[in-house]
Design a protein around this motif. Structure first.
Motif, PDB file in Angstrom:
ATOM      1  N   TRP A  14       0.758  -1.132  -0.079  1.00 36.98           N
ATOM      2  CA  TRP A  14       0.050  -0.030  -0.105  1.00 36.98           C
ATOM      3  C   TRP A  14       0.916   1.281   0.043  1.00 36.98           C
ATOM      4  O   TRP A  14       1.931   1.395   0.634  1.00 36.98           O
ATOM      5  N   GLU A  18      -2.902   5.612   0.496  1.00 38.98           N
ATOM      6  CA  GLU A  18      -3.951   4.390   0.797  1.00 38.98           C
ATOM      7  C   GLU A  18      -3.905   3.906   2.211  1.00 38.98           C
ATOM      8  O   GLU A  18      -5.056   3.539   2.727  1.00 38.98           O
ATOM      9  N   GLY A  22      -7.162   4.252   4.690  1.00 44.34           N
ATOM     10  CA  GLY A  22      -7.815   3.063   5.277  1.00 44.34           C
ATOM     11  C   GLY A  22      -7.704   3.201   6.641  1.00 44.34           C
ATOM     12  O   GLY A  22      -8.589   2.624   7.363  1.00 44.34           O
ATOM     13  N   LYS A  27     -10.812   0.826   8.059  1.00 41.37           N
ATOM     14  CA  LYS A  27     -10.914  -0.301   7.519  1.00 41.37           C
ATOM     15  C   LYS A  27      -9.374  -1.308   7.704  1.00 41.37           C
ATOM     16  O   LYS A  27      -9.558  -2.280   7.156  1.00 41.37           O
ATOM     17  N   ILE A  28      -8.464  -0.721   8.252  1.00 42.11           N
ATOM     18  CA  ILE A  28      -7.371  -1.292   8.541  1.00 42.11           C
ATOM     19  C   ILE A  28      -6.742  -1.312   9.959  1.00 42.11           C
ATOM     20  O   ILE A  28      -6.956  -0.363  10.768  1.00 42.11           O
ATOM     21  N   LYS A  66     -11.165  -5.772   9.989  1.00 39.54           N
ATOM     22  CA  LYS A  66      -9.987  -4.746   9.357  1.00 39.54           C
ATOM     23  C   LYS A  66      -8.798  -5.517   8.979  1.00 39.54           C
ATOM     24  O   LYS A  66      -8.670  -6.901   9.390  1.00 39.54           O
TER      25      LYS A  66
END
Length: 124
Positions: A14, A18, A22, A27-28, A66
């Motif tokens: 990534w 990004e 995220g 999301k991560i 995640k």
């Protein structure tokens, strides 16, 4: 993001943009594999610490909600640890290209030490 399949596992690389997106979207999970000393001096806000020296793929959190991404200072250690995690059975993992150095070069915010007070502070 770049993606490759290695022995049935997905390895992603990534960019800092990004990773920032995220993290902002939730999301991560970003895991810092640098040393505790490196982390204490400066780190990305919200990143967890799991140093490469004691890295245990079995201790990673689940990825149902995640995705796990790793980072280090330059991207070398995080790629090595990512590949070791895949060898240990993790089927999807990624790392941040260029590491913390790329994060700082892109002028992304992080937590650093105020040299006057010794206290952590947000750096822009």
């Amino acid at each position: 993001m770049k993606s490759e399949t290695v022995n049935g596992a997905t390895f992603e690389t990534w960019t800092v943009d990004e990773v920032e997106a995220g993290m902002e979207s939730g999301k991560i999970i970003l895991i810092d594999v640098r040393t505790p000393q490196e982390y204490m001096f400066e780190h990305i806000h919200g990143a967890l610490l799991m140093p490469m020296a004691g890295f245990d793929a079995g201790a990673l959190p689940g990825q149902s909600d995640k995705q796990i991404l790793l980072h280090c200072g330059s991207g070398v250690r995080s790629e090595k640890v990512s590949r070791a995690a895949m060898d240990a059975g993790i089927t999807r993992i990624g790392h941040m290209e260029g590491g913390f150095g790329a994060w700082k070069a892109a002028k992304k915010p992080y937590i650093g030490v105020n040299m006057g007070t010794g206290a952590p502070q947000r750096m822009e």
